[in-house]
Design a protein around this motif. Sequence first.
Motif, PDB file in Angstrom:
ATOM      1  N   GLY A   1      69.350  -1.162  79.139  1.00  0.00           N
ATOM      2  CA  GLY A   1      70.214  -0.004  79.351  1.00  0.00           C
ATOM      3  C   GLY A   1      71.321  -0.289  80.346  1.00  0.00           C
TER       4      GLY A   1
ATOM      5  N   ASN B   1      75.565  -0.662  79.520  1.00  0.00           N
ATOM      6  CA  ASN B   1      76.577   0.135  80.224  1.00  0.00           C
ATOM      7  C   ASN B   1      77.651  -0.755  80.842  1.00  0.00           C
TER       8      ASN B   1
ATOM      9  N   PRO C   1      66.167  -1.010  73.715  1.00  0.00           N
ATOM     10  CA  PRO C   1      65.472  -0.708  74.970  1.00  0.00           C
ATOM     11  C   PRO C   1      64.168   0.043  74.684  1.00  0.00           C
TER      12      PRO C   1
ATOM     13  N   MET D   1      64.732   4.634  82.827  1.00  0.00           N
ATOM     14  CA  MET D   1      66.141   4.930  82.596  1.00  0.00           C
ATOM     15  C   MET D   1      66.769   5.864  83.634  1.00  0.00           C
TER      16      MET D   1
ATOM     17  N   PRO E   1      70.652   3.552  84.101  1.00  0.00           N
ATOM     18  CA  PRO E   1      71.169   3.668  82.728  1.00  0.00           C
ATOM     19  C   PRO E   1      71.557   5.087  82.331  1.00  0.00           C
ATOM     20  N   TYR E   2      70.751   6.054  82.707  1.00  0.00           N
ATOM     21  CA  TYR E   2      70.996   7.451  82.340  1.00  0.00           C
ATOM     22  C   TYR E   2      72.275   7.987  82.968  1.00  0.00           C
TER      23      TYR E   2
ATOM     24  N   ILE F   1      72.179   1.235  69.062  1.00  0.00           N
ATOM     25  CA  ILE F   1      71.043   1.287  69.987  1.00  0.00           C
ATOM     26  C   ILE F   1      69.892   2.036  69.329  1.00  0.00           C
TER      27      ILE F   1
ATOM     28  N   VAL G   1      66.421   3.280  70.714  1.00  0.00           N
ATOM     29  CA  VAL G   1      65.507   3.481  71.837  1.00  0.00           C
ATOM     30  C   VAL G   1      64.111   3.701  71.268  1.00  0.00           C
TER      31      VAL G   1
ATOM     32  N   SER H   1      63.226   7.985  78.413  1.00  0.00           N
ATOM     33  CA  SER H   1      63.911   7.641  77.162  1.00  0.00           C
ATOM     34  C   SER H   1      64.514   8.868  76.499  1.00  0.00           C
TER      35      SER H   1
ATOM     36  N   TYR I   1      67.780   9.689  78.325  1.00  0.00           N
ATOM     37  CA  TYR I   1      68.760   8.628  78.056  1.00  0.00           C
ATOM     38  C   TYR I   1      69.314   8.749  76.641  1.00  0.00           C
TER      39      TYR I   1
ATOM     40  N   HIS J   1      73.008   5.722  67.552  1.00  0.00           N
ATOM     41  CA  HIS J   1      72.281   5.692  68.822  1.00  0.00           C
ATOM     42  C   HIS J   1      71.075   6.601  68.648  1.00  0.00           C
TER      43      HIS J   1
END
Length: 688
Positions: A546, A550, A561, A566, A601-602, A614, A616, A630, A633, A647
Motif C-alpha cells: 500500500g 502511493n 496487498p 493500512m 496507506p489509508y 489493485i 485487496v 482493508s 483502505y 480497485h
Amino acid sequence: MNSYPHSRTVDQADDFFGENVSDPYRWLEDDVRDSAEVAAWVTAQNVLSSTYLSSLDFRQDIEGHLRRLWNYEKFSLPVKRGNRYFYSRNDGLQNQFVLYVQDGDDVPRKLIDPNEWSDDGATALAFYKASPDGRLLAYMVQDGGSDWHTIKIIDVDTGEVHSDTIEWVKFSGVSWAKDGSGFYYSRYPKPDPGAEFQSLNLNQAVYFHRLGDEAENDRLVYARPHQPSHGFSAEVSSDGSALVITVWMGTDDRYEVVLIDLGRESAPPVQLVTGFNHNYSYIGSTDGRHFFFTDENAPKGRVVSVSDYLNGGKHSWFDVIAEQVGVLAGVSIVGGRIFANYMEDVKSVVRVYSIAGEDDGVVDLPGVGTATGFAGQPEDQETFFSFESFNQPPSLYRYDISKDNYEVFKESAAPFDPADYIVRQVFYPSKDGTCIPMFIAHHKNLEWSSGAPTLLYGYGGFNISLTPGFSVTRLAWMEMGGVLAIANIRGGGEYGKDWHNAGRLLNKRNSFDDFIAAGEYLIAQGITTNRQLAIQGGSNGGLLVGAVVNQRPELFAAALPAVGVMDMLRFNQFTAGRFWVDDYGDPANEADFQNLRAYSPYHNIRSGADYPAILVTTADTDDRVVPGHSFKYAAALQAADIGDAPHLIRIETRAGHGAGKPTDKIIEEYADMWAFLCAHTGLDPYNR
C-alpha cells in the motif's frame, strides 16, 4: 472501473498534535458479525469482485492447474516423544493436515483428523505437544482462522479425547511437566461479550493445568497484574529442573527471563534477565547448565549458558559460541551436540559444536536453500530436519548423531521437475546505496526478449527473514510463464539486528525505498517492464504494498496487498496491534505520528494519479490485523480519482490472518489473484 458499491462517509476527524486527521470510513471498523451495515457492505463488495474475477480469461484454467499441482503427498517434520514419532500428513488436496503417530518402526496410524471437525474445512489443528512419554497429547483447535485457540487432550493409545477443555488461549504453547501430570500454558481473561475479536489483548498469565481438572481451577503460576501489557511464554527446561518464563511486551525480540525452581515447592521466581533490552531465548539444558541464544553485544547472535541461576545476575553467564559471520537463525541441543543454523546471505549453513562450544563440523546439506528442524532432547541420538528451496518442495531427513550422517525420512513426489527451474540471487543498490539481496526464479525456457510478467514479493518487518522456500502457488506462477522475485529488504532479519533496526520505527521508509529499488532494478535489467510488474505482500507486507503504490503508482501494473496494516494511526487500538509499536512506533508520540502519517496507506492515496490495478484481500474473521484496515483502505481507493484500473476487495469468510486456512479456500483465492495478475500484466499462461 466506474461503478463501486456505495461507501458512506462520516464526519470523523482526530486531533494529533494540532493536526486534524480525517477518518471518513471509521464505521467500517465495526465487527462484521455485529454490524448489519458492515455486513451489507462486505456482501456488495464480494458480489462486485466475484463477478469481475470469475469473468477473467484463464480463471477456471488456473484453478484447475493449481489443483493438479497441489495434489501430492506432503508431510511435516516428525517430533519424537518416548518411542513414538508424531507428524502431520496431507494426501494431496485435504483441507487440513492429518496428525499421525508411529510407534518405533511400526506402521503409522491416524490420531487426529481435523477434516472431520467442520463442513467447510475451516477448523484447524493449530498446535500439538506430546507428553514426555508420548502417552498423551495436548492440542489446540483453531476455528475460522481466529488467533483464539482451545486446548484439548487425547489419549494416544486409545484415541479417546479427554473432557479437559481450556479456552481463551492465544500466543501460547504447551509445556508438559516431566512427570506428565499436567502442563503449563498462557491464557488471557475471557473477553467481554461482543469484544472477542477486536478488544486489546491484556493481562495474560501463566497457568498449570493438572489432568482432569476444570480450567477455572488451574493454578496461577506467574502474572504481572501491574503490567497488563506483558505477555509470557513458559517452558519446562529439558532437564526438568526449572520453568523458564520468557516475558515479552511486543513483537520486537527483547525479553526478560524468569526461572522458577521446580525442585522446590512454592519456590519464588528468580529474575534471570532484567530489562527489555536484548533477545534472550531459551535453547535447552544439559550438564547442569541452561543455554540461551542472545543478541546482546552480538547483533547476529551468539550462545551463552548459565549454571548458578538461583543467584541470577550477569556474573553467572558463560560464552559458548561467539558471534559468527552469518546470522544465527536457530539453535538446538540434541545428543550432546549443539546444532547452530546460520543464514549466510539468506541461505542455510548448519554448523555443529560440542557442548563446550568447540567446532565439530558442518552438516552437508542437500543443496542451496533453507534447512529447518534439528529439534529434540539433549539425550536423543537422532534428530530430523527439512530442506527446501523455491524449486524444491520440502524433503524430510533423519540425522543419526552417533554416525554423523542422515537419510531420507519422507520425500514428496511433487508433479514437476525441479531441474526445469532456475533460481539465482542478485544484489542491487537501494536509494541510499545499501546493497539489498534478491532471489529471482523462473522456468528455464522463459522467453526474455521483451521482458516477462514478474511478481515481486516483499515483507520487510518484525525481524522476519524471507529465505528460499517452496510454494505451490508460486510454482504455478512460474509454470504459467511468470518471473518470481523475492526482495530481502531492510526491516527483516536477513542480516541480524542491525538489518531489522534499519527498517523499523523512524527508519521504516528504508524498507519502502528498498522495495521500490527492487522494481527499478528488475526493469533496468530488462527482466520486466512497468506494464508487466506486479507486487504482493501480506500483513506488514500489505502495508509495504500500500505504501509503495502511493509513492510510485506508475512503477507497477498490479498490486496484491493482503491482510495489510493500512491505518497507521489506529493500528494499536485493536487486538494484537498494540504489540506492533515496537516496529512502527506509537501514534501517541509526536515524532512517531509524523512518520506514520507520512506513509500510512489509508491516509496517502493520491487523487489525480493513475494507480495500478489493485486487488485487496482480507478475511472477515481476521483478529490479528482486523479487516477494518482493508475495508477502509478499499473504500478510500474506490472513492479517489486514481484512474480506470479496477480497485477491488476480496473478503474471505471464516478465514483469519492466514493460519489454518483450508486448501480449498487457498486455491480459490490464488486462482482469483493469478487471473487478476494475468489480466493486468499481459501474462498469457496458456498461449491462447
